[in-house]
Structure formats: C-alpha cells, structure tokens
Design a protein around this motif. Structure first.
Motif, short mmCIF file in Angstrom:
data_model
loop_
_atom_site.label_atom_id
_atom_site.label_comp_id
_atom_site.label_asym_id
_atom_site.label_seq_id
_atom_site.Cartn_x
_atom_site.Cartn_y
_atom_site.Cartn_z
N PRO A 1 56.10 47.87 -19.08
CA PRO A 1 54.88 48.37 -18.51
C PRO A 1 55.67 49.06 -17.23
CG PRO A 1 55.06 46.12 -18.02
CD PRO A 1 56.03 46.58 -19.24
N TRP A 2 55.19 50.31 -16.87
CA TRP A 2 55.69 51.09 -15.66
C TRP A 2 54.30 51.54 -15.00
CZ3 TRP A 2 60.73 53.04 -14.35
CH2 TRP A 2 61.79 52.53 -15.12
N ARG A 3 54.31 52.10 -13.92
CA ARG A 3 53.24 52.80 -13.28
C ARG A 3 53.63 53.99 -12.59
NH1 ARG A 3 51.92 48.41 -9.78
NH2 ARG A 3 53.66 48.76 -8.50
N LEU A 4 52.64 54.86 -12.89
CA LEU A 4 52.79 56.46 -12.00
C LEU A 4 52.45 56.14 -10.67
CD1 LEU A 4 53.05 59.48 -12.44
CD2 LEU A 4 50.56 59.43 -12.79
N ILE A 5 53.49 56.67 -9.83
CA ILE A 5 53.13 56.43 -8.39
C ILE A 5 53.50 57.92 -7.71
CG2 ILE A 5 54.51 54.28 -8.49
CD1 ILE A 5 57.10 55.56 -7.48
N LYS A 6 53.63 58.96 -8.09
CA LYS A 6 53.60 60.30 -7.43
C LYS A 6 53.77 61.40 -8.69
CE LYS A 6 55.85 62.95 -3.66
NZ LYS A 6 56.70 62.81 -2.74
N ARG A 7 52.94 62.44 -8.20
CA ARG A 7 52.92 63.56 -9.05
C ARG A 7 52.88 64.95 -8.19
NH1 ARG A 7 49.08 62.68 -13.18
NH2 ARG A 7 47.62 62.73 -11.48
#
Length: 446
Positions: A197-203
């Motif tokens: 499991p990872w998390r999107l932190i910036k785009r």
C-alpha cells in the motif's frame, strides 16, 4: 515507461504471473543457487533474454520451481551463454521476450551473433516465448530461437509455449510442463504480484497548458509502511482499479524517476488518450482521477537490464518526454556517487511550453553534475528530433565512446528505434552490437 497504450501490453503480462505461493524463500534460494555455473554435468540450464526484467523474473520463478522439485539448475542470461556450454548441457529451458517490432532483447544480441550451425543432438529443450499479438511479428524472437534449436538437432521437450499479454492459460501450461519435468503434483500456482500500500501525495504538471502534447505530470507517492529499496532503472508496477474503491483489475509499469534517498517514489506520466478521446486507464487515473491522499497499490521490480554501470565511466543519457523518468533516476544516482561526466540529450515538443524540470536540470549543469545538457524540440522554428541531434554531434558521440562512455536510452519505441539507427550510423552496427553485449548500451523503450 509511461505510455499506456503501448507499454500496457507488456505490463499487463505481469498481472497473473508473479510468485506468491511459491514464496520468497524459494525465490531467494533460486537466486543463490541458480546464478552460478552448474556444478553437476546434468544441471538444467534456465536461460532468459529480457528487455524489461519480466522474462528474467519468470526465469527465476522457473528455477525456483525446478529446484523445489529436486532438479539441479543454472540460471544464465542468453547473452552469457556460449555454444559450447549449450552443446554440453542435457537440457535447457529458454524464456525469451520479443521487443519492438519483432526484435530480440538487447542482451541477446551477443548470442545471436553465435547462432551458427552447431550439433545440439544431445540437448533437450523447451521455449517460453513472450509477446504481444497486436504487433505484426508476434513472438518473433522466441520462434526464431525455437527454429534454430530444432534445425541444429536439439529435441523439444514440448511444443513452444507462446504467451500473449500474459494470457493465464499459457502461463499455466508452462507451469504444467515444469511439473511434468519435476514429477510434482502439489506445486503451488503462480499468482498475481503482492502489491504494497502506497499513497498519492503530490501531482504536478511539468509542461505548459498550451503544449502541443498532452499533459506530462510528475506523480509522487509514499509508502504506508517501510520505504523499500530500489535502484535507478527499476520499475514501479501499479495496480489500477476499475472504479474508486475497487481492487486492481489492470496492471501498468512505469520507470521510477527518484531514489530511496528522496524518501518518496516519483513517476513522470504522460496522459494518454484513446481514439475516442477518452483518457488512458492508468494515465487518466494517476493524472486526473486519483485523489491526493488516496491509496495506490504498488510494487517495485528490479530491472537489471537498465541498471547503471559499475564504476564511474562517462554516461550519455538519451530520451524524450516521459522517458526522462528513467534517465532522471540515473542522473540522481550519478550525482550521489559524484560522477560528473554525464551528457543528457532530451527531446520534447515545443521550446515555449515543454522545458520540463528546467530548474533542476540547469542546477545540475551549473554544478557540473551534468557536463552537457542538450534540449531538442520537434516543434517550432527549426524543429529537430533527438536522432537528428545525435547525427549533428557524431564526432562528440564517438569521442565519448572512445573515453569509455555508456549509453542509456529511455522513451517510446519509435524514438528508441530512430536513436538506434542513428547510433548505428555513427558508431557502426557491429560496434553498437559490441557495446550492447558488454552492457555499455542499454535501452528502456516502450
């Protein structure tokens, strides 16, 4: 590796093929016992030719399965296999990819030069050919290898197994043949990759809104657990949900654009669209749909075929657009090792809208970690492509190669083919093959 429509066919092949129930212990044992020359004359050779590391990992899984069944094995790259060693082996299993429009993987070129007439009457063999039927030359290299083995009197253990985009039945058939060799009836199935499991932190969009191309985005993710280790050249495998909150039903691969020292994993993703204008499944999700803070299923896979060189030779990095991802990781790795002789040739569309990562790259040039930074734009006044620039700089390319430089190319398959043709003109086809065989010319094209 960020082009959905082209790369997905190769990437989707991984969805059902990764080792789960066999377990990490068996895989580690294969790595310890399989990478060295055989100590017994009856060892089975497990031979791989891989462009992105996928065939290599399947070969390691094959080695683990054979070892678990009591079969002595030796795992070897096709590029390192000599005709004498093959002729002396009683049995060999080949797992080979076809890349581009019917080409052999780069690592196989040295062996191809040795594919002359040979008495292989003492050899039994099997071939697993990985391919994509959307290409005209489906499994072309695997078929050519199979034909060559038969022509030289080697005896097939079973008919060639061809895998189209990771088709489940074909892979299960290969495992069935392995079970016939080992005599096992209780061998566990191969299963999908175990995502973490990872998390999107910036785009962040890197090109301007008026670019003639679609948006190019830097995507940053952080793990929800411990940060894993990886190297420049490695690949992020992402499980893409079919709808918010659903489990992944598709699999995509992207070149990793950062290092563990950055404390996060970064990708450079081009938004792709289908003929109807709809965004690509993975690129649309990562660049538009996935919310900041949302979970992302991800696994990092080693891609030794695109790792950097030992030591600190000069390095020529060639790419375009999203291909900067794999090159950027190498630049970071070289900067950390204080290797300053780096030449980046980067292609994009328009000079007014597509000067991506300018502050970062210009800082590298000012500090000397980028000895040369050549930007090439295909649109606007005097539009040129990276292959045109290489021809313009032919003398300098030859000079860098004479100094011992390595070449890494990352980007779309059409760009990779055009760059390959330019380098063959500049250096000579045989010299380029020799650089490939010695690991001085490596490609990550998709």
């Amino acid at each position: 590796m960020t082009a959905d429509p082209i790369r997905w066919a190769w990437a989707a092949a991984a969805v059902v093929l990764w080792l789960a129930l066999i377990g990490l212990v068996a895989l580690r044992r294969a790595r310890k016992t399989g990478d060295t020359p055989p100590t017994a004359p009856d060892a089975t050779l497990v031979v791989f030719a891989s462009q992105t590391g996928f065939a290599e990992e399947l070969a390691r899984m094959t080695t683990a399965a054979l070892n678990a069944g009591g079969i002595t094995t030796a795992l070897i790259s096709l590029g390192d296999l000599t005709a004498d060693r093959l002729a002396a082996a009683p049995r060999a299993l080949f797992l080979v990819s076809t890349t581009g429009e019917g080409d052999a993987p780069d690592s196989a070129l040295a062996f191809m030069r040795r594919m002359s007439q040979r008495d292989l009457s003492g050899l039994s063999f099997g071939v697993l050919a990985l391919g994509d039927s959307s290409y005209r030359s489906f499994c072309a290299f695997g078929r050519a290898l199979d034909d060559w083995l038969r022509t030289n009197a080697a005896r097939p253990l079973f008919d060639r197994v061809e895998v189209d985009n990771g088709e489940v039945g074909a892979i299960r058939h290969w495992q069935h043949q392995l079970n016939r060799i080992t005599g096992r009836t209780d061998a566990p199935d191969w299963a999908p990759p175990a995502y973490a499991p990872w998390r999107l932190i910036k785009r962040e969009r890197l090109n301007g809104p008026d670019s003639p191309g679609e948006g190019l985005w830097r995507i940053a993710l952080e793990p929800l657990g411990d940060l894993p280790d990886w190297r420049a050249g490695d690949i992020a495998e992402i499980g893409v949900p079919s709808a918010p909150g659903q489990s992944p039903h598709a699999h995509r691969e992207y070149s990793v654009a950062s290092l563990p020292a950055d404390r996060r994993l970064e990708l450079i993703v081009r938004l792709m669209r289908g003929p109807d204008g709809a965004p690509g499944l993975a690129s649309g999700w990562l660049t538009e749909t996935c919310a900041i803070g949302a979970p992302v299923d991800l696994r990092i896979r080693s891609n030794s075929a695109f790792h950097g060189p030992e030591g600190a030779p000069p390095m020529i990095l060639i790419g375009a657009g999203s291909g900067l991802a794999g090159l950027r990781a190498h630049i970071k790795e070289r900067q950390a090792a204080r290797c300053g002789a780096n030449w980046l040739i980067l292609g994009e569309r328009h000079p007014a809208h597509d000067r991506i990562l300018t502050p970062e790259l210009e800082t590298g040039r000012a500090l000397g970690t980028l000895e040369r930074l050549d930007r090439v734009f295909s649109r606007g006044a005097g539009g040129r492509y990276v292959q045109d620039h290489l021809r313009d700089q032919a003398d300098l390319v030859r000079d860098w190669i004479a100094r011992g430089a390595v070449i890494h190319v990352c980007g779309a398959v059409a760009m990779g083919a055009a760059v390959h043709a330019a380098l063959a003109e500049i250096l000579g086809a045989e010299s380029l093959d020799d650089l490939t065989a010695r690991g001085r010319y490596r490609r990550d094209v998709y």
